[in-house]
Motif scaffolding. Structure first.
Motif, PDB file in Angstrom:
ATOM      1  N   THR A  48       0.809  -1.220   0.000  1.00  0.00           N
ATOM      2  CA  THR A  48       0.000   0.000   0.000  1.00  0.00           C
ATOM      3  C   THR A  48       0.841   1.268   0.000  1.00  0.00           C
ATOM      4  O   THR A  48       0.299   2.371  -0.155  1.00  0.00           O
ATOM      5  CB  THR A  48      -0.936   0.055   1.224  1.00  0.00           C
ATOM      6  OG1 THR A  48      -0.149   0.122   2.425  1.00  0.00           O
ATOM      7  CG2 THR A  48      -1.848  -1.156   1.275  1.00  0.00           C
ATOM      8  N   MET A  49       2.162   1.131   0.154  1.00  0.00           N
ATOM      9  CA  MET A  49       3.045   2.298   0.133  1.00  0.00           C
ATOM     10  C   MET A  49       3.745   2.462  -1.214  1.00  0.00           C
ATOM     11  O   MET A  49       4.506   3.405  -1.392  1.00  0.00           O
ATOM     12  CB  MET A  49       4.055   2.208   1.274  1.00  0.00           C
ATOM     13  CG  MET A  49       3.391   2.265   2.645  1.00  0.00           C
ATOM     14  SD  MET A  49       4.561   2.102   4.010  1.00  0.00           S
ATOM     15  CE  MET A  49       5.437   3.661   3.877  1.00  0.00           C
ATOM     16  N   GLU A  50       3.494   1.543  -2.127  1.00  0.00           N
ATOM     17  CA  GLU A  50       3.983   1.693  -3.496  1.00  0.00           C
ATOM     18  C   GLU A  50       2.984   2.585  -4.223  1.00  0.00           C
ATOM     19  O   GLU A  50       1.786   2.313  -4.212  1.00  0.00           O
ATOM     20  CB  GLU A  50       4.071   0.312  -4.154  1.00  0.00           C
ATOM     21  CG  GLU A  50       4.990   0.245  -5.367  1.00  0.00           C
ATOM     22  CD  GLU A  50       4.383   0.902  -6.595  1.00  0.00           C
ATOM     23  OE1 GLU A  50       5.155   1.439  -7.417  1.00  0.00           O
ATOM     24  OE2 GLU A  50       3.138   0.876  -6.749  1.00  0.00           O
ATOM     25  N   ALA A  55      -2.634   3.870  -5.376  1.00  0.00           N
ATOM     26  CA  ALA A  55      -3.654   4.570  -6.157  1.00  0.00           C
ATOM     27  C   ALA A  55      -4.733   3.616  -6.648  1.00  0.00           C
ATOM     28  O   ALA A  55      -5.935   3.924  -6.584  1.00  0.00           O
ATOM     29  CB  ALA A  55      -2.995   5.279  -7.344  1.00  0.00           C
ATOM     30  N   VAL A  56      -4.318   2.440  -7.126  1.00  0.00           N
ATOM     31  CA  VAL A  56      -5.289   1.465  -7.634  1.00  0.00           C
ATOM     32  C   VAL A  56      -6.121   0.895  -6.495  1.00  0.00           C
ATOM     33  O   VAL A  56      -7.350   0.766  -6.605  1.00  0.00           O
ATOM     34  CB  VAL A  56      -4.558   0.348  -8.405  1.00  0.00           C
ATOM     35  CG1 VAL A  56      -5.530  -0.769  -8.757  1.00  0.00           C
ATOM     36  CG2 VAL A  56      -3.915   0.908  -9.672  1.00  0.00           C
ATOM     37  N   VAL A  57      -5.472   0.540  -5.387  1.00  0.00           N
ATOM     38  CA  VAL A  57      -6.200  -0.001  -4.237  1.00  0.00           C
ATOM     39  C   VAL A  57      -7.186   1.029  -3.696  1.00  0.00           C
ATOM     40  O   VAL A  57      -8.317   0.697  -3.328  1.00  0.00           O
ATOM     41  CB  VAL A  57      -5.204  -0.437  -3.138  1.00  0.00           C
ATOM     42  CG1 VAL A  57      -5.930  -0.692  -1.814  1.00  0.00           C
ATOM     43  CG2 VAL A  57      -4.458  -1.695  -3.566  1.00  0.00           C
ATOM     44  N   ASP A  58      -6.765   2.280  -3.655  1.00  0.00           N
ATOM     45  CA  ASP A  58      -7.614   3.334  -3.128  1.00  0.00           C
ATOM     46  C   ASP A  58      -8.933   3.418  -3.884  1.00  0.00           C
ATOM     47  O   ASP A  58     -10.006   3.593  -3.292  1.00  0.00           O
ATOM     48  CB  ASP A  58      -6.877   4.671  -3.224  1.00  0.00           C
ATOM     49  CG  ASP A  58      -7.589   5.792  -2.488  1.00  0.00           C
ATOM     50  OD1 ASP A  58      -8.254   5.505  -1.473  1.00  0.00           O
ATOM     51  OD2 ASP A  58      -7.492   6.948  -2.936  1.00  0.00           O
ATOM     52  N   ALA A 190       4.596   7.233   2.510  1.00  0.00           N
ATOM     53  CA  ALA A 190       3.422   7.183   3.379  1.00  0.00           C
ATOM     54  C   ALA A 190       2.196   7.580   2.555  1.00  0.00           C
ATOM     55  O   ALA A 190       2.189   8.634   1.925  1.00  0.00           O
ATOM     56  CB  ALA A 190       3.607   8.121   4.564  1.00  0.00           C
ATOM     57  N   THR A 191       1.185   6.735   2.550  1.00  0.00           N
ATOM     58  CA  THR A 191      -0.028   7.008   1.769  1.00  0.00           C
ATOM     59  C   THR A 191      -1.253   6.907   2.674  1.00  0.00           C
ATOM     60  O   THR A 191      -1.223   6.253   3.717  1.00  0.00           O
ATOM     61  CB  THR A 191      -0.186   5.994   0.616  1.00  0.00           C
ATOM     62  OG1 THR A 191      -0.409   4.685   1.167  1.00  0.00           O
ATOM     63  CG2 THR A 191       1.059   5.973  -0.273  1.00  0.00           C
ATOM     64  N   ASP A 196      -5.166   3.885   6.260  1.00  0.00           N
ATOM     65  CA  ASP A 196      -6.495   3.262   6.316  1.00  0.00           C
ATOM     66  C   ASP A 196      -6.384   1.768   6.583  1.00  0.00           C
ATOM     67  O   ASP A 196      -7.176   1.201   7.340  1.00  0.00           O
ATOM     68  CB  ASP A 196      -7.244   3.499   5.004  1.00  0.00           C
ATOM     69  CG  ASP A 196      -7.751   4.921   4.870  1.00  0.00           C
ATOM     70  OD1 ASP A 196      -7.692   5.675   5.868  1.00  0.00           O
ATOM     71  OD2 ASP A 196      -8.194   5.287   3.763  1.00  0.00           O
ATOM     72  N   TYR A 197      -5.408   1.126   5.949  1.00  0.00           N
ATOM     73  CA  TYR A 197      -5.224  -0.304   6.156  1.00  0.00           C
ATOM     74  C   TYR A 197      -4.907  -0.603   7.621  1.00  0.00           C
ATOM     75  O   TYR A 197      -5.454  -1.555   8.205  1.00  0.00           O
ATOM     76  CB  TYR A 197      -4.104  -0.831   5.261  1.00  0.00           C
ATOM     77  CG  TYR A 197      -3.729  -2.266   5.553  1.00  0.00           C
ATOM     78  CD1 TYR A 197      -4.629  -3.296   5.298  1.00  0.00           C
ATOM     79  CD2 TYR A 197      -2.498  -2.586   6.110  1.00  0.00           C
ATOM     80  CE1 TYR A 197      -4.307  -4.614   5.583  1.00  0.00           C
ATOM     81  CE2 TYR A 197      -2.168  -3.894   6.397  1.00  0.00           C
ATOM     82  CZ  TYR A 197      -3.068  -4.906   6.131  1.00  0.00           C
ATOM     83  OH  TYR A 197      -2.747  -6.200   6.425  1.00  0.00           O
ATOM     84  N   LEU A 198      -4.063   0.194   8.236  1.00  0.00           N
ATOM     85  CA  LEU A 198      -3.728  -0.016   9.646  1.00  0.00           C
ATOM     86  C   LEU A 198      -4.962   0.158  10.533  1.00  0.00           C
ATOM     87  O   LEU A 198      -5.135  -0.562  11.522  1.00  0.00           O
ATOM     88  CB  LEU A 198      -2.625   0.956  10.068  1.00  0.00           C
ATOM     89  CG  LEU A 198      -1.233   0.658   9.469  1.00  0.00           C
ATOM     90  CD1 LEU A 198      -0.295   1.831   9.724  1.00  0.00           C
ATOM     91  CD2 LEU A 198      -0.660  -0.631  10.050  1.00  0.00           C
TER      92      LEU A 198
END
Length: 303
Positions: A48-50, A55-58, A190-191, A196-198
């Motif tokens: 999720t930090m790549e 962007a795609v996961v979001d 950091a995104t 959000d995942y955490l």
């Protein structure tokens, strides 16, 4: 770029053979263990930090709205990669086809494609880190340099199964390790998706099929699980990533993780195979033993 990759690209050689995993491989013995899930969180956090993956996961992932379903589907898919036999290759093709249209444009106007070669490879690279990090904390037998190399070469085969571009694959674990840490330090950021995942893993949302009046019960029951899941994820995440995300991790936390890992590493191997492996992995291993017994009886038959 490694010499092996440069040679492959320069020669115009055909891509290496795709083939499913078989008994006797390191992945066959290790990926299906329940302890796999203890470092799967740190692997996903690294993903999720790549920037492209984030962007795609979001835009497309259901990890916020259906975290339980998303996690179960992900684990089942990973089990298929290793234990699915010929269907493992079909699963890889299914995932590539599913991601082919998962494209987006971020707030800065940068276009992202899920199947771009580097992000697509990064998903599998995080698995190498998760495996070695998990072994450090949750296994009685520590990995040697040869063990790490053998596992990495199996991951290279997994990448071939997923049609990862050769230019994204360091040739050896020795080359992979500094490459990986360079990615962690200089490419990951950091995104909002990482934060959000955490939050999602710390406070597990109830599945959609649970009625609203039962949500407080669900929260009470799963609260300890969420805290432990968050603890394992943060603890097995690289320190530099914790710094980028501003996550607290104390010396006492590290001691507690090592103590829990020590207990897990000595308890899990004593559990029955049906319990210590995920269902798909257990059934695949059981089926292979049945096949081996059948082969033995055929060999010994009177003729």
């Amino acid at each position: 770029m490694t010499a092996a990759v440069a040679l492959a690209e320069g020669s115009g050689a055909a891509r290496p053979e795709r083939r499913p995993f078989e008994p006797g491989s390191r992945m066959w013995d290790d990926v299906g263990l329940l302890t796999f899930s203890l470092t799967a969180g740190s692997a996903f956090l690294l993903q999720t930090m790549e920037p492209t993956i984030a962007a795609v996961v979001d835009e497309h992932s259901t990890f916020r709205t259906d975290p339980m379903g998303r996690a179960l589907r992900s684990i089942a898919s990973v089990m298929m990669w290793v234990y699915g036999g010929d269907e493992a290759l079909a699963e890889a093709d299914r995932l590539r086809a599913m991601h082919a249209t998962l494209n987006t444009t971020d707030a800065a106007g940068v276009k992202h494609q899920a199947l771009a070669s580097a992000p697509w490879a990064w998903v599998l690279h995080t698995g190498v880190f998760a495996f070695t990090e998990g072994n450090k904390y949750f296994s009685r037998e520590k990995l040697t340099a040869a063990d790490k190399e053998a596992y990495y070469q199996e991951t290279v085969q997994l990448m071939r199964n997923f049609s990862v571009a050769p230019k994204e694959i360091p040739a050896t674990y020795t080359e992979w390790e500094p490459w990986f840490w360079d990615q962690v330090e200089n490419h990951l950021t950091a995104t909002n998706v990482a934060y959000d995942y955490l939050k999602v893993i710390r406070r597990i949302a109830p599945p959609q099929q649970i009625p609203a009046p039962l949500h407080p019960v669900w929260r009470a029951v799963t609260a300890p699980v969420g805290r432990l899941q968050y603890f394992f994820t943060v603890g097995t995440t690289p320190g530099i990533i914790r710094e980028k995300l501003g996550l607290e991790w104390t010396a006492n936390d590290e001691r507690a993780l090592r103590l829990l890992g020590w207990a897990i590493g000595r308890t899990v191997p004593k559990l029955p195979e049906r319990v210590r492996y995920f269902p798909i992995a257990y059934e695949a291993r059981r089926l292979e033993r049945d096949r081996a017994r059948l082969r033995k009886m055929i060999t010994l038959r009177p003729i």
